[in-house]
Scaffold this motif. Structure first.
Motif, short mmCIF file in Angstrom:
data_model
loop_
_atom_site.label_atom_id
_atom_site.label_comp_id
_atom_site.label_asym_id
_atom_site.label_seq_id
_atom_site.Cartn_x
_atom_site.Cartn_y
_atom_site.Cartn_z
N ASP A 133 2.25 -0.87 -6.95
CA ASP A 133 2.24 -0.12 -5.68
C ASP A 133 0.82 0.38 -5.42
O ASP A 133 0.50 1.53 -5.70
N CYS A 134 -0.02 -0.51 -4.86
CA CYS A 134 -1.43 -0.18 -4.64
C CYS A 134 -1.66 0.24 -3.19
O CYS A 134 -1.28 -0.49 -2.27
N ARG A 135 -2.30 1.38 -2.99
CA ARG A 135 -2.50 1.89 -1.63
C ARG A 135 -3.48 1.02 -0.84
O ARG A 135 -3.51 1.08 0.39
N ASP A 136 -4.30 0.19 -1.52
CA ASP A 136 -5.27 -0.65 -0.83
C ASP A 136 -4.76 -2.08 -0.59
O ASP A 136 -5.49 -2.93 -0.09
N HIS A 137 -3.49 -2.30 -0.95
CA HIS A 137 -2.89 -3.62 -0.80
C HIS A 137 -2.86 -4.07 0.66
O HIS A 137 -2.59 -3.29 1.56
#
Ligand code: SF4
Length: 222
Positions: free
Chosen positions: A192-196
């Motif tokens: 769960d990467c915020r920059d994805h």
């Protein structure tokens, strides 16, 4: 007595195992949520909003959490009353509304997550190599769920347009993230990467093929 002569298939026993873990996770969620006077759905909404600065729509939240839209709406109203979230107009759609976390909401997430739950403690007790293998296997299962349309695309490296699997020969840090322009290892793969940023379907498929092929052990003599 049927054991051990009649053994359920491996995949069925894996699901049994996941069910036990899901039960423990539910219990962890209740403890954390009650610490900050919320229920688990309300805390899950705050957690999702905490890493999305632009907020989320109600439908998007419901899909992510796997709950109905009415349940999501009720939870958002309760969070709004506690001033943990607020609604703002969507700059991209004049009729739509985005739900955004407030400073008090972020504080609630920090307080709720302060103590690691039983599942986090049990996972942390595994050897590093076992944790890494488990992480990769979980990514594989989550990806299958996405591909069969059971869940939305998650913010994982393997579906991100910035991900370059096995771009480097360094076995400890074989992958590359174009977003931060840095190499990273298997143990740093994100779920769960915020920059994805979601890659196109054809790119996702090609990326997965490289990731799968290069992580599989090569047969002797190859
Ligand atoms: S931006 Fe995040 S999800 Fe995308 S490759 Fe980099 S670390 Fe992975």
């Amino acid at each position: 007595m049927d054991t051990p002569h009649v053994v359920p298939p491996v995949h069925a026993r894996i699901v049994e195992g996941l069910e036990r873990i899901a039960t423990a996770l539910k219990s962890d969620d209740w403890v954390r949520a009650q610490t900050v006077g919320l229920n688990p759905t309300q805390l899950a909404i705050l957690r999702a909003l905490d890493t999305r600065d632009g907020g989320m729509g109600v439908k998007e939240l419901a899909l992510l959490l796997g709950v109905s839209q009415p349940t999501t709406t009720d939870s958002i109203l309760a969070l709004e009353r506690k001033t943990l979230v607020e609604k703002r107009g969507d700059p991209a759609d004049g009729r739509a509304v985005r739900v955004v976390i407030t400073g008090a909401g972020r504080d609630a997430v920090r307080s709720g997550d302060a103590a690691p739950g039983a599942v986090a403690r049990a996972t942390a007790a595994l050897e590093d190599e076992d944790q890494e293998q488990l992480l990769v296997q979980l990514i594989s299962v989550i990806r299958q769920l996405q591909e069969q349309g059971s869940i939305p695309i998650q913010r994982m490296c393997v579906s991100c347009r910035h991900f370059r699997p096995y771009a480097h020969t360094d076995a400890a840090r074989p992958h590359h993230c174009n977003f931060v322009d840095a190499a990273f290892g298997q143990q740093d793969l994100r779920i769960d990467c915020r920059d994805h940023e979601t890659a196109d379907p054809s790119i996702r498929a090609a990326t997965w093929m490289v990731f799968e092929k290069d992580r599989s052990p090569q047969p002797p003599g190859d």
